[in-house]
Design an enzyme around this catalytic site. Structure first.
Site, PDB file in Angstrom:
ATOM      1  N   HIS A 486       2.241  -2.530   8.140  1.00 12.14           N
ATOM      2  CA  HIS A 486       1.117  -2.512   7.303  1.00 12.14           C
ATOM      3  C   HIS A 486       1.365  -2.777   5.924  1.00 12.14           C
ATOM      4  O   HIS A 486       1.396  -2.041   4.712  1.00 12.14           O
ATOM      5  CB  HIS A 486       0.396  -1.195   7.349  1.00 12.14           C
ATOM      6  CG  HIS A 486      -0.100  -0.813   8.633  1.00 12.14           C
ATOM      7  ND1 HIS A 486       0.181   0.091   9.564  1.00 12.14           N
ATOM      8  CD2 HIS A 486      -1.401  -1.188   8.875  1.00 12.14           C
ATOM      9  CE1 HIS A 486      -0.621   0.262  10.471  1.00 12.14           C
ATOM     10  NE2 HIS A 486      -1.665  -0.666  10.241  1.00 12.14           N
ATOM     11  N   ASN A 487       1.865  -4.216   5.488  1.00 10.89           N
ATOM     12  CA  ASN A 487       2.306  -4.736   4.085  1.00 10.89           C
ATOM     13  C   ASN A 487       0.964  -6.000   4.028  1.00 10.89           C
ATOM     14  O   ASN A 487       0.236  -6.130   4.616  1.00 10.89           O
ATOM     15  CB  ASN A 487       3.579  -4.952   4.199  1.00 10.89           C
ATOM     16  CG  ASN A 487       4.093  -5.938   5.387  1.00 10.89           C
ATOM     17  OD1 ASN A 487       3.144  -6.741   5.637  1.00 10.89           O
ATOM     18  ND2 ASN A 487       5.142  -5.414   5.945  1.00 10.89           N
ATOM     19  N   HIS A 490       0.712  -8.414   6.729  1.00 10.15           N
ATOM     20  CA  HIS A 490      -0.309  -8.216   7.720  1.00 10.15           C
ATOM     21  C   HIS A 490      -1.604  -8.424   7.349  1.00 10.15           C
ATOM     22  O   HIS A 490      -2.619  -9.128   7.978  1.00 10.15           O
ATOM     23  CB  HIS A 490      -0.190  -6.753   8.017  1.00 10.15           C
ATOM     24  CG  HIS A 490      -1.440  -6.130   8.986  1.00 10.15           C
ATOM     25  ND1 HIS A 490      -1.671  -6.596  10.233  1.00 10.15           N
ATOM     26  CD2 HIS A 490      -2.314  -5.190   8.412  1.00 10.15           C
ATOM     27  CE1 HIS A 490      -2.886  -5.811  10.655  1.00 10.15           C
ATOM     28  NE2 HIS A 490      -3.273  -5.212   9.545  1.00 10.15           N
ATOM     29  N   ASP A 527      -6.402  -2.950   4.398  1.00  6.41           N
ATOM     30  CA  ASP A 527      -5.331  -1.817   4.430  1.00  6.41           C
ATOM     31  C   ASP A 527      -4.599  -1.724   3.139  1.00  6.41           C
ATOM     32  O   ASP A 527      -3.556  -1.264   3.298  1.00  6.41           O
ATOM     33  CB  ASP A 527      -4.177  -2.367   5.300  1.00  6.41           C
ATOM     34  CG  ASP A 527      -4.600  -1.877   6.884  1.00  6.41           C
ATOM     35  OD1 ASP A 527      -5.200  -0.912   7.116  1.00  6.41           O
ATOM     36  OD2 ASP A 527      -4.280  -2.552   7.992  1.00  6.41           O
TER      37      ASP A 527
END
Length: 757
Positions: A486-487, A490, A527
């Site tokens: 989740h960076n 992504h 995110d």
């Protein structure tokens, strides 16, 4: 009985429908005061009782939604006896009863005596006012709200029972599950003679055309509604001519789960005959079988003309919560049912009482631990911990743009090496990891500049490209590069998938320019500031974010809120600065809705609604061979369906990894697995519940986890999205990737790749 003055005052000020709470405490203390204050803050109507007698009297008069009983001091009164007395009242079935218990010194006592007495929940004493308030909010949005949703179903079964049309409901295998009294009267059968039998076991009339049954089955198995004249043989052997309408009911994954048949007997002139004696007293108190409620879809696309039928009346009802009365009727039916039927109804009640009616039920944990753990980790909000240990994930101030980030002023200044890497960014097979390496993990800024330029986002928002660049920089700075999955890479991958989907013809027909801009922005921020841990972890750990958002859609709420906080705090990166207020409100609402749609607890609800509101009506038009543009347009562009398309679009973009080319799919699988491994490691270190035990880095089978994820979440969703947007290349990749993971699993391998030859 005594009534709290503050609660009384608050009740006078709010005349709208509110939760009714009964507090039963023998003496006033800090705990009772805490709950009284919490009721006032939550705008609940509150009564206080000091004795079991006054409590029961008050409950009989007020019919409270929530009863909180002091269980700490047995010398004052027997709390369990009081709970049993309340449960003995007929209308208490939907009341939530909580026991306030002492904090245990060592081992926690068993909750079974409380459950056996009729309590729904226990609250370990904590007089802190905010703790009481949070408990009430959790109860309201959990058990109490669920009970409200269950309270009006009698009307549904009353409509079925009172309908003058014969109604027959069968399973997808055409096993009869329910017939109403009108059906019995028309056909001469008793319900017990039909339930559990296949339709083919019920004699058919010879007056029907030889191929009629085949024609009907061919139609309804495609999900289409069939209506026509049909002869059926009654129990006495006579044939009765009927006008029949058969509607397939679509359930999980767009598959047919039931068929509902409405039958009107006709006379010789083909006029409907209604029997005035159908609703005689012998039927008034009888529940004629039970329905399998696993199908939560609509059952009809609504395009055909509605007939004067009980089903039409059901769809038009505005009652508050049908399911509760369904449960009441099932309970009543159990009392006079044979043991096998009563046991089957117990199972029905167990299914009905869950709040996750859209989510398929899995087998036991031993059958498929990978799927159970994966689904449990993604679709629940954690197990409540009663200890005082808290994991502090602070709601810190967002990052500003680091000084070392220097990006070009415009697309024209992008270094040739990076520009070359992005040449095929409009292709589904675009390699995001090459761009990640070329940009030194500044993937989102560079790809965002190009995609936003391609879609004319700056022109739509009336903002300079420099503002967009600054915005992309600060959003990317608030993604955690330390996360393996989740960076910002992504986020860039989801943005790429979103842009790809927006170019599909059916999607372009559905969405307006404001929808496209909202989708691109939502994908970019969906995110932001993700901590690399799941919602379940944050809830179990008692993180600040979980407290802030009441354990509900914690991360998704944070992503959406932080994105707007970052954007609007500084004019240099405020891409919304120059748009008109109403347009901003519409854009903001669409972005928030799409970000919240990425939360997995409502995955099946979103997919079901998309299939039944969009796929089915479009398929019906195509299969009928008539596709008037107006009809297609009305389906695609209705406000409700545009929302469903946007939700489905970002959901598919968010978890599209299994549909990427194999090498990209393998890389993403390794990254998400590493993030889950790290979470499991930390849960063990912190002494927290391990949400996904199979994601232990020493024992986990990555192929099995990917197979489970594809089977449970991906296949049905992308089948539905492909039917809408036409994505054969994605479906081919999905098939190839599944076969790859299956081949590794068949060889008992746990790794991402097979060992070198």
């Amino acid at each position: 009985m005594e009534t709290s003055a503050k609660c009384r005052q608050r009740g006078a000020l709010h005349v709208r429908m509110q939760q009714k709470v009964l507090l039963v405490f023998a003496k006033e203390d800090s705990q009772s005061n805490g709950f009284c204050w919490a009721c006032e803050k939550a705008n609940f109507r509150c009564n206080m009782a000091r004795t079991p007698e006054s409590a029961l009297e008050c409950f009989l008069e007020k019919h409270h939604d929530l009863v909180i009983i002091d269980h700490r001091h047995s010398r004052h009164f027997d709390a369990e006896a009081l709970c049993r007395s309340i449960r003995a009242v007929n209308f208490s079935e939907n009341t939530v009863i909580v026991a306030v218990v002492k904090r245990p010194d060592r081992e926690e006592a068993s909750v079974m005596p409380l459950i056996n007495a009729g309590f729904n929940r226990r609250y370990v004493e904590n007089a802190n006012m905010m703790a009481c308030y949070n408990e009430l909010l959790q109860l309201e949005h959990g058990e109490v709200q669920s009970q409200f949703k269950l309270r009006a179903g009698n009307a549904i079964f009353t409509a079925l029972e009172q309908s003058q049309e014969g109604i027959e409901i069968t399973s997808e295998d055409q096993i009869i599950q329910y017939v109403n009294p009108a059906y019995e009267s028309i056909m001469g059968y008793q319900q017990g003679e039909l339930i559990g039998k296949e339709i083919i076991e019920v004699p058919k009339s010879e007056k029907n055309k030889p191929d009629l049954l085949e024609t009907i089955n061919s139609c309804i198995r495609k999900g289409k509604e069939w209506q026509g004249i049909y002869y059926a043989k009654k129990k006495n052997g006579d044939s009765v001519q009927q006008n029949v309408k058969i509607t397939p009911v679509i359930g999980q994954g767009g598959k047919i789960r039931h068929y509902v048949s409405l039958k009107w007997p006709l006379n010789d002139n083909n006029k409907v005959m209604l029997d005035p004696n159908i609703h005689s007293s012998k039927h008034k108190d009888r529940r004629k079988g039970s329905l399998d409620v696993r199908s939560t879809s609509r059952g009809s696309d609504g395009s055909s003309q509605r007939r004067h039928s009980s089903m039409a009346r059901i769809h038009s009802m505005t009652i508050e919560a049908p399911i509760t009365k369904v449960i009441n009727i099932i309970n009543a039916a159990q009392e006079s049912s044979p043991m096998p039927v009563a046991e089957a109804l117990d199972r029905v009640l167990e299914i009905l009482r869950t709040t996750e009616l859209y989510s398929p039920q899995l087998g036991t944990k031993d059958e498929d631990p990978h799927t159970n753990d994966l689904v449990g980790g993604l679709m629940t909000d954690g197990l409540r911990r009663l200890s005082g240990n808290e994991y502090i994930f602070s709601t810190k101030q967002p990052h500003h743009i680091p000084s070392h980030l220097i990006t070009p002023l415009s697309l024209n200044d992008i270094p040739p090496r990076i520009a070359q890497t992005m040449e095929n960014e409009d292709s589904w097979d675009f390699d995001i990891f090459n761009l990640e390496a070329a940009t030194m993990k500044r993937t989102l800024t560079y790809l965002g500049l190009k995609i936003f330029s391609r879609f004319g986002v700056c022109e739509f928002l009336n903002c300079p490209e420099a503002t967009l660049r600054s915005w992309l920089q600060v959003i990317e700075a608030n993604y955690h590069s330390s996360n393996s999955y989740h960076n910002s890479c992504h986020a860039a991958d989801v943005l790429h998938a979103t842009a790809y989907f927006l170019c599909k013809e059916r999607v372009k027909q559905s969405l307006d320019p404001i929808d496209e801009v909202a989708a691109l922005i939502a994908a970019t921020v969906h995110d932001v500031d993700h901590p690399g841990r799941t919602n379940s972890f944050l809830c179990n750990a008692g993180s600040e974010l979980a407290v802030l958002y009441n354990d509900t859609a914690v991360l998704e709420s944070h992503h959406a809120a932080l994105a707007f906080q970052i954007t609007t705090r500084d004019d240099k990166c405020n891409i919304f600065k120059n748009i008109e207020r109403n347009e901003y409100r519409s854009l903001r609402q669409a972005i928030i809705d799409m970000v919240l749609a990425t939360e997995m607890t409502k995955h099946f609800e979103h997919v079901n609604k998309f299939v039944n509101s969009i796929n089915k009506p479009l398929a019906a038009l195509e299969e009928n061979g008539v596709r008037p543009k107006e009809s297609v347009k009305s389906i695609l562009t209705s406000p409700e369906n545009r929302i469903l398309v946007k939700r489905m679009l970002i959901k598919c973009a968010d978890i599209s990894n299994p549909c990427r080319p194999l090498e990209l799919c393998i890389e993403w699988a390794g990254r998400i697995s590493e993030e889950y491994f790290a979470q499991t490691d930390e849960e063990k270190r912190q002494g927290l519940p391990v949400v996904m035990p199979v994601f232990d880095r020493n024992t986990c089978s990555i192929p099995k986890s990917q197979i489970s994820f594809i089977d449970y979440f991906i296949t049905d969703m992308f089948d539905a999205w492909d039917a809408f947007a036409d994505l054969p290349n994605l479906m081919q990749h999905l098939d190839n990737n599944f076969k790859y993971w299956k081949s590794l699993d068949d060889r008992k391998l746990h790794s991402l790749r097979p060992p070198p030859e």
